[in-house]
Enzyme design. Structure first.
Site, mmCIF file in Angstrom:
data_model
loop_
_atom_site.group_PDB
_atom_site.id
_atom_site.type_symbol
_atom_site.label_atom_id
_atom_site.label_comp_id
_atom_site.label_asym_id
_atom_site.label_seq_id
_atom_site.Cartn_x
_atom_site.Cartn_y
_atom_site.Cartn_z
ATOM 1 N N HIS A 270 0.564 8.361 3.950
ATOM 2 C CA HIS A 270 0.894 8.384 2.527
ATOM 3 C C HIS A 270 -0.340 8.109 1.668
ATOM 4 C CE1 HIS A 270 5.312 7.391 3.729
ATOM 5 N NE2 HIS A 270 5.041 8.671 3.815
ATOM 6 N N ILE B 170 0.828 -1.199 0.000
ATOM 7 C CA ILE B 170 0.000 0.000 0.000
ATOM 8 C C ILE B 170 0.865 1.252 0.000
ATOM 9 C CG2 ILE B 170 -1.631 1.268 1.478
ATOM 10 C CD1 ILE B 170 -2.633 -1.691 2.240
ATOM 11 N N ASP B 171 1.974 1.220 0.711
ATOM 12 C CA ASP B 171 2.858 2.370 0.819
ATOM 13 C C ASP B 171 3.491 2.706 -0.528
ATOM 14 O OD1 ASP B 171 3.749 4.360 2.485
ATOM 15 O OD2 ASP B 171 5.391 3.217 3.350
ATOM 16 N N ASP B 172 4.076 1.705 -1.194
ATOM 17 C CA ASP B 172 4.667 1.950 -2.502
ATOM 18 C C ASP B 172 3.617 2.422 -3.491
ATOM 19 O OD1 ASP B 172 7.660 0.995 -3.185
ATOM 20 O OD2 ASP B 172 6.926 -0.068 -1.442
#
Length: 676
Positions: free
Chosen positions: A479, A403-405
């Protein structure tokens, strides 16, 4: 101001940090902060552009600790493929990381770690270092003083059991029948975070097989009493979770012989199929070294010879984790971070004023678009109806996009003027849909899975190697919120739930905990820009508390730093440590987002970045500012020291990346064109 000592660790807590060495000789005070920032940004742009791969990606070294190198040698010894050149190069690196007291730490400047020291010592024995050599004698004495092998973590003792240096029956049981547990049953494999799941499944086969290879030498010197290598320990109280799981492990040990052979064989075959199905195109598993190592061992025990295509590809993938250094040493990366590094590099360059249609940014955007994952992975076990869309961290990891990337890649792509906007819009639309679909029920986001919050996996006696679940975190959630704000979705009810969760998670002192970066500086540096992007005014009480905390945490030299000990001793170490380029940048990004551009804190922070920049446009950062498992597994991302300072300088010079024109016009600053 004088330094203090942390009574919990005996470590010195620096009141403020000293400036880095080998810096540019230009005094930023002489010409003014904006001018110094412009020069520093121009040099950093040139440095970063020069390090882009011709295919469009960036990747810095991902440095962890010597257990990666030691376990690589132990694997090769176990498989019978250990060669002299690899051994010599690995040993050179391991020796170079030893502390003066004989131990090895898991992060720069950190305390000695027992398990890392045991594994490093054994690796050097494999390399031929004599036990009575001074550096080896110091290490073994250090180990004995701390309880010997018996006090090391379970994973270390598993490696030793492979060679008969430890008894299998003295290890926690890990039955392969776990592979059959339905998802509604506690301790099913999907209760574990993806990194733990990928490691535990192959280890169930290893635990069931209990292999032993001939030991090339004894390790009596690592026991407090070689006659009793595993002295009995009292069980935890029955009423405690630890006590309950310790007794459960004893029951499982007794049941081992009661499991019919046909059932156990079927379970191991099911686990082996699960492993093979998740091998990536490059031969690795999940793009990370530990699952790959254990998967190779497990499949070898199941009869896969080293020439089998699965095994050959797996071993070749492990070779790609090796970084050969100029001095002839060989360092093993636990993982590789090209997608993460590339999206952060694009954000840094764009925010620093490199034109949105610059050929290098277009090349990076094309590479990122080609890396989009369009097929279901393990996440779909919990979200079977959710269409795929997103990005992973590594070159090849289609099973585990994160999810972050995904959020950061979307933010990077929006900074590029791509000649095929529909292609970008489609990829980002799929990413938005997927990230919204991966929202946990509390409104926040974890890194890989949904609602991966079971309290049971961390209680298992086997799981003493670090975090094994993937609960939502402030940095990842921030993010995602920032991504949704950039897409015009700040007022979507799902985004608002994420914002509400972030506000509720703020620490009493005004900071946020950083799960994937060190630590409160990272969490705060992630959350404040997200909240302001989503529309919270700089005057909001949560933003003001964060600003106050950052101002209080600033070092006397103008930078910010935070030691990894803050994960274990938050009261003493939160926001405290030697100034680093990446952490200074995170603090500046938060303060700039909070409207503090003209404040003294920002001016001093920008001065610190300009003053400590090296003459080639880079920054020096030996400290570990990345996190795998809080406290237990730390990371030095070698590109963090470059991308985040450039991002902060760019935002200082040009304002908000999505609303920079008014600020640039007001200040009369012309964006640098960058390299070609």
């Amino acid at each position: 101001m004088t330094a203090t000592t942390d009574g919990s660790t005996g470590a010195t807590i620096p009141p403020r940090a000293a400036a880095a060495s080998d810096t540019d000789s230009t005094d930023p005070l002489a010409a003014g902060v904006p001018e110094a920032a412009e020069r520093a940004a121009a040099r950093a742009i040139e440095f970063l552009l020069a390090r882009q791969d011709p295919e469009g990606w960036w990747k810095g070294d991902l440095e962890t600790n010597v257990t990666m190198d030691a376990e690589d040698l132990l694997l090769r010894q176990f498989l019978g493929i250990l060669d002299a050149a690899t051994t010599r190069a690995a040993a050179l690196f391991i020796r170079g990381e030893q502390r003066e007291d004989g131990a090895w730490a898991t992060f720069y400047g950190g305390p000695g770690d027992l398990s890392a020291t045991v594994e490093a010592y054994v690796a050097l024995r494999l390399a031929g270092d004599a036990p009575d050599a001074p550096h080896m004698a110091r290490a073994s004495a250090w180990v004995r003083e701390r309880g010997g092998i018996a006090s090391a973590r379970v994973f270390t003792r598993i490696w030793l059991a492979l060679f008969g240096w430890w008894k299998w029956e003295d290890l926690p049981e890990l039955p392969p029948e776990l592979i059959w547990f339905p998802t509604w049953l506690p301790l099913n494999i999907y209760d574990f975070g993806c990194w733990a799941r990928q490691t535990i499944v192959p280890l169930t086969i290893v635990s069931a097989k209990r292999p032993v290879r001939p030991a090339p030498f004894p390790l009596d010197e690592l026991h407090t009493d070689p006659a009793t290598p595993n002295p009995p320990k009292p069980l935890a109280p029955l009423a405690s979770w630890d006590g309950a799981f310790e007794r459960l492990d004893r029951v499982v040990h007794r049941l081992r012989k009661a499991v019919p052979r046909r059932v156990r064989r079927a379970a191991m075959n099911a686990a082996a199929r699960w492993i093979v199905e998740r091998q990536e195109n490059d031969g690795c598993w999940g793009g990370i070294q530990p699952p790959a190592v254990y998967s190779v061992i497990a499949l070898h025990l199941m009869g896969y010879d080293l020439r089998h295509p699965v095994m050959r590809a797996g071993l070749e993938s492990l070779d790609r984790f090796a970084v050969w250094r100029e001095d002839g040493s060989r360092m093993i990366e636990a993982c590789q971070s090209p997608v993460w590094d590339t999206c952060l590099a694009v954000i840094a360059l764009a925010d620093a004023g490199v034109p949105a249609d610059h050929p290098r940014l277009l090349k990076a955007a094309d590479w990122m678009l080609a890396e989009e994952i369009r097929r279901p992975g393990d996440w779909s076990v919990k979200r079977p109806e959710l269409p795929p869309g997103g990005w992973a961290f590594e070159f090849h990891n289609d099973n585990y996009p994160d999810i972050d990337d995904t959020a950061e890649v979307a933010l990077a792509l929006r900074r590029v003027s791509h000649p095929q906007p529909d292609r970008v819009d489609g990829a980002i639309a799929r990413a938005v849909r997927w990230n919204f679909g991966m929202q946990s029920k509390n409104g926040a986001w974890g890194a890989f899975d949904v609602d991966n919050t079971s309290p049971f996996p961390n209680r298992l006696p086997f799981c003493d190697f670090g975090e094994v679940i993937d609960p939502p975190s402030a940095d990842v959630t921030a993010h995602v919120v920032e991504m949704m704000a950039a897409e015009g979705l700040a007022h979507d009810p799902r985004t608002r739930r994420g914002i509400a969760w972030l506000l509720a998670e703020q620490e009493a002192d005004g900071s946020w905990f950083g799960r994937w970066g060190v630590n409160y500086v990272y969490g705060t540096g992630s959350v404040v820009p997200a909240l302001t992007a989503a529309g919270l005014p700089a005057s909001h009480p949560a933003i003001r508390r964060a600003v106050h905390w950052l101002q209080q945490a600033q070092n006397d030299d103008g930078g910010w730093g935070e030691d990894l000990r803050s994960y274990k001793y938050a009261r003493e170490w939160s926001g405290r440590g030697a100034s680093t380029a990446s952490q200074t940048a995170w603090a500046l990004m938060a303060l700039l987002a909070a409207g503090e551009r003209d404040s003294e804190a920002v001016e001093r922070g920008v001065r610190w970045l300009a003053d400590t920049q090296r003459s080639d446009g880079s920054w020096d950062e030996p400290y570990f500012t990345g996190t795998g498992f809080p406290w237990d597994f730390s990371i030095n991302y070698h590109l963090y020291r470059q991308v985040f300072p450039l991002t902060a300088l760019g935002r200082y010079l040009h304002g908000d990346p999505f609303d920079r024109a008014p600020l640039a016009a007001r200040r009369g600053v012309r964006a640098p064109a960058g390299g070609s």
